[in-house]
Design a protein around this motif. Structure first.
Motif, PDB file in Angstrom:
ATOM      1  N   PRO A  13       0.751  -1.814  -0.286  1.00 19.48           N
ATOM      2  CA  PRO A  13      -0.038   0.049  -0.162  1.00 19.48           C
ATOM      3  C   PRO A  13       1.014   1.473  -0.290  1.00 19.48           C
ATOM      4  O   PRO A  13       1.935   1.281   0.599  1.00 19.48           O
ATOM      5  CB  PRO A  13      -0.785  -0.222   0.915  1.00 19.48           C
ATOM      6  N   GLU A  14       0.499   2.573  -1.065  1.00 14.54           N
ATOM      7  CA  GLU A  14       1.629   3.735  -0.404  1.00 14.54           C
ATOM      8  C   GLU A  14       0.438   4.612  -0.574  1.00 14.54           C
ATOM      9  O   GLU A  14      -0.639   4.840  -1.020  1.00 14.54           O
ATOM     10  CB  GLU A  14       1.658   3.555  -1.843  1.00 14.54           C
ATOM     11  N   VAL A  15       0.067   5.787   0.441  1.00 11.64           N
ATOM     12  CA  VAL A  15      -0.851   6.672   0.715  1.00 11.64           C
ATOM     13  C   VAL A  15       0.187   8.184   0.211  1.00 11.64           C
ATOM     14  O   VAL A  15       1.224   8.346  -0.027  1.00 11.64           O
ATOM     15  CB  VAL A  15      -0.833   7.095   1.661  1.00 11.64           C
ATOM     16  N   ASN A  16      -0.476   8.513  -1.311  1.00 10.36           N
ATOM     17  CA  ASN A  16       0.019  10.049  -0.918  1.00 10.36           C
ATOM     18  C   ASN A  16      -0.879  11.194  -1.386  1.00 10.36           C
ATOM     19  O   ASN A  16      -1.464  11.602  -1.998  1.00 10.36           O
ATOM     20  CB  ASN A  16       0.596   9.743  -2.991  1.00 10.36           C
ATOM     21  N   GLY A  17      -1.375  11.897  -0.472  1.00  7.26           N
ATOM     22  CA  GLY A  17      -2.469  12.580   0.532  1.00  7.26           C
ATOM     23  C   GLY A  17      -3.696  11.601  -0.197  1.00  7.26           C
ATOM     24  O   GLY A  17      -3.418  11.381   0.943  1.00  7.26           O
ATOM     25  N   ASP A  18      -4.389  12.398  -0.802  1.00 11.20           N
ATOM     26  CA  ASP A  18      -5.550  11.226  -0.102  1.00 11.20           C
ATOM     27  C   ASP A  18      -5.625  10.623  -1.854  1.00 11.20           C
ATOM     28  O   ASP A  18      -7.246   9.827  -1.824  1.00 11.20           O
ATOM     29  CB  ASP A  18      -6.497  12.787  -0.938  1.00 11.20           C
ATOM     30  N   ASP A  19      -4.811  10.435  -2.313  1.00  8.89           N
ATOM     31  CA  ASP A  19      -4.807   9.065  -3.753  1.00  8.89           C
ATOM     32  C   ASP A  19      -3.758   7.905  -2.583  1.00  8.89           C
ATOM     33  O   ASP A  19      -2.537   7.779  -1.156  1.00  8.89           O
ATOM     34  CB  ASP A  19      -4.013   9.388  -4.670  1.00  8.89           C
TER      35      ASP A  19
END
Length: 430
Positions: free
Chosen positions: A345-351
Motif C-alpha cells: 500500500p502507498e499513500v500520497n495525500g488523498d490518493d
C-alpha cells in the motif's frame, strides 16, 4: 451411467456494433465495455462491427452498406442478435430489424436487462421497472408487434420482465398508469429508507461511502474491512461480491469498529458504468442517498484496468448528475497486485494505492479513513453523576465508549466525541 444435467442457461451468440463518430478517444473503451456488458447478460460476443461516420444515419443508425454487411455477417455466423453501442430511436430499431432480420438490443436496453436480473430488494426492483417502462413507452407501436416473439428470446428477455405483460398487450395508457403506481410505491419505500438513515444519523457515527465504477472492488473492500476489524460477526455481515458487472444493485450499510473502539458506518453503493441510462440514474437517486449523506467518499478504482482514467471520469460525472458534490474524497486505486511493478500500500495525500485482498492495505486504508473522519474528534474522560443517567444512556447510544468504570461519584467513561458533543458535555470532563 446417467447423463449430467447442465443447469446453466445457454449463452446467446451476438454481434456487437457501434459508430465511431469523429473518431472519439473513448470509442474503443466503450466498445470493450459493451462486450463486458453483453457477457454480464449471458451473451457470447462472436464478432464486432464498427463504422466510422460523422453522424448517425437518421433511419438506420449505420449506413446502408454497413447494414447489408451486418446482415451477411450474421447469417454466416448463425447469429440472430445485434447489440448496438448507443441508445437508438424506436424507428431506427424497427428499420434495422426489418433490413437485417435480427433482434436489435441497444445499449440502454442491455443495461436495463442486466439490472432487471440483478435487482433483489423490492426498492431495486421497483426502480428498475420504472426505468424499463419509461424506456418502453415511446417504443410501443404496431410495427413492433411482429417481432414480439423474437424479442422475448435470449439475452434475458427484458420485455417479459417486470409487470409480466408482453409488448403487444401494453399500450401507452396502461404503461403510464403503471409508472404512476410504481412511483407511488417507490415513495413509500424511499420514506422507509430515509427513516432508517435518520436513525443511523442519530447514532452520531461518521458515515463513509464506497463509490465507483462497477466491478472495481467496492464490495471486496467492505468485506475485507469487516473481516479485519469485526472477526466475530464478519461472516454474517459480508456483502455479496463477484467478479462481474453490477453484482449488486442494493446499498449495504455496516458498522466498522476499529481496535481503538472508534466506529463508523460504511456503505457499499451500486456501481457506475459509462452512458448509464438517464432514467435509471434518476430512479436510483434514493439508493445513492447514503453517498449523498456521507462525511467521506472513497472512490474505488480498478487500477489494473487500462481504461481506469475513463472510469474515474464516469464516476465523477455520475456523482455530479445525482447532485453529490463537495464531499471529501479518498481515491483508492485497487487491484494494485494485478498491475506490474506497482508498490502497495502507498499513500500520497488523498490518493491510495492498494489491494483489497492484502491485510496491510486494509490496515492502511483504515488509518487513512480515521485521519479524515475523526480529525475534529476528541477522546476525553467524563464523570457522569448517577443522577444524570439520561446523559450516560445518550453517550452509550450515540458515541464510541472506549472504557467505562463505576465509582462512588458516578460513572467514569473514556469516550470519543464529535465537536458538537464535545462542547455539549464540557461540564462532565474529568
Amino acid at each position: 451411467m446417467s447423463d449430467t444435467i447442465n443447469l446453466q442457461p445457454e449463452k446467446e451468440r451476438v454481434l456487437i456494433g457501434g459508430l465511431n463518430r469523429n473518431k472519439t478517444s473513448d470509442f474503443d473503451y466503450t466498445m470493450t465495455e459493451l462486450g463486458e456488458l453483453a457477457k454480464a447478460d449471458n451473451m457470447e460476443v462472436v464478432d464486432q462491427v464498427i463504422q466510422n461516420l460523422d453522424h448517425k444515419d437518421a433511419a438506420t443508425y449505420f449506413g446502408s452498406g454497413k447494414i447489408q454487411e451486418i446482415a451477411e455477417l450474421a447469417n454466416g455466423l448463425d447469429v440472430h442478435t445485434l447489440v448496438i453501442n448507443d441508445e437508438l430511436s424506436p424507428s431506427q430499431i424497427a428499420n434495422i430489424e426489418k433490413e437485417t432480420k435480427l433482434r436489435i438490443v441497444d445499449r440502454t436496453e442491455l443495461i436495463l436487462e442486466i439490472f432487471a436480473d440483478r435487482a433483489q430488494t423490492k426498492e431495486a426492483k421497483t426502480q428498475v421497472e420504472i426505468a424499463r417502462l419509461q424506456y418502453e413507452l415511446p417504443r410501443i407501436h404496431p410495427s413492433a408487434n411482429s417481432l414480439d416473439q423474437q424479442h422475448s428470446g435470449g439475452g434475458g428477455g427484458l420485455r417479459n420482465r417486470g409487470a409480466g405483460e408482453t409488448q403487444s398487450e401494453l399500450d401507452r395508457r396502461v404503461i403510464r398508469k403503471r409508472i404512476s403506481d410504481l412511483k407511488q410505491n417507490l415513495k413509500a419505500l424511499e420514506k422507509s429508507a430515509a427513516t432508517q438513515r435518520e436513525r443511523r444519523q442519530q447514532s452520531g457515527l461518521p458515515k463513509v461511502a464506497l463509490v465507483g465504477y462497477t466491478n472495481a472492488g467496492k464490495s471486496t473492500t467492505m468485506n475485507q474491512l469487516l473481516a479485519r476489524f469485526d472477526q466475530l460477526d464478519a461472516d454474517k455481515k459480508q456483502v455479496f461480491e463477484k467478479d462481474m458487472l453490477f453484482a449488486t444493485l442494493d446499498t449495504s450499510v455496516r458498522t466498522i469498529q476499529l481496535p481503538n473502539k472508534q466506529q463508523f458506518l460504511l456503505s457499499d453503493t451500486v456501481g457506475f458504468v459509462s452512458h448509464l441510462p438517464h432514467n435509471l440514474v434518476a430512479s436510483f437517486k434514493s439508493t445513492l442517498a447514503e453517498a449523498a449523506d456521507a462525511d467521506l467518499l472513497i472512490q474505488v478504482v480498478d487500477y489494473s484496468d487500462p481504461n481506469y482514467r475513463e472510469m474515474m471520469t464516469t464516476t465523477t460525472n455520475t456523482l455530479n448528475e445525482i447532485g453529490i458534490e463537495n464531499i471529501p474524497m479518498i481515491v483508492a486505486y485497487n487491484k494494485a497486485d494485478l498491475k506490474a511493478d506497482t508498490n502497495y500500500p502507498e499513500v500520497n495525500g488523498d490518493d491510495f494505492i492498494y489491494s483489497a485482498k492484502d491485510p496491510a492495505s486494509i490496515d492502511a486504508l483504515a488509518k487513512l479513513i480515521t485521519k479524515h473522519i475523526f480529525a475534529g474528534y476528541h477522546t476525553v474522560n467524563l464523570l457522569i453523576p448517577f443522577s444524570e443517567a439520561r446523559i450516560l444512556a445518550e453517550l452509550e447510544a450515540h458515541t464510541s465508549i472506549i472504557e467505562k468504570e463505576y465509582t462512588e461519584q458516578g460513572t467514569q467513561v473514556k469516550v470519543v466525541l464529535d465537536p458538537i458533543r464535545y462542547n455539549k458535555y464540557q461540564k462532565f470532563v474529568h
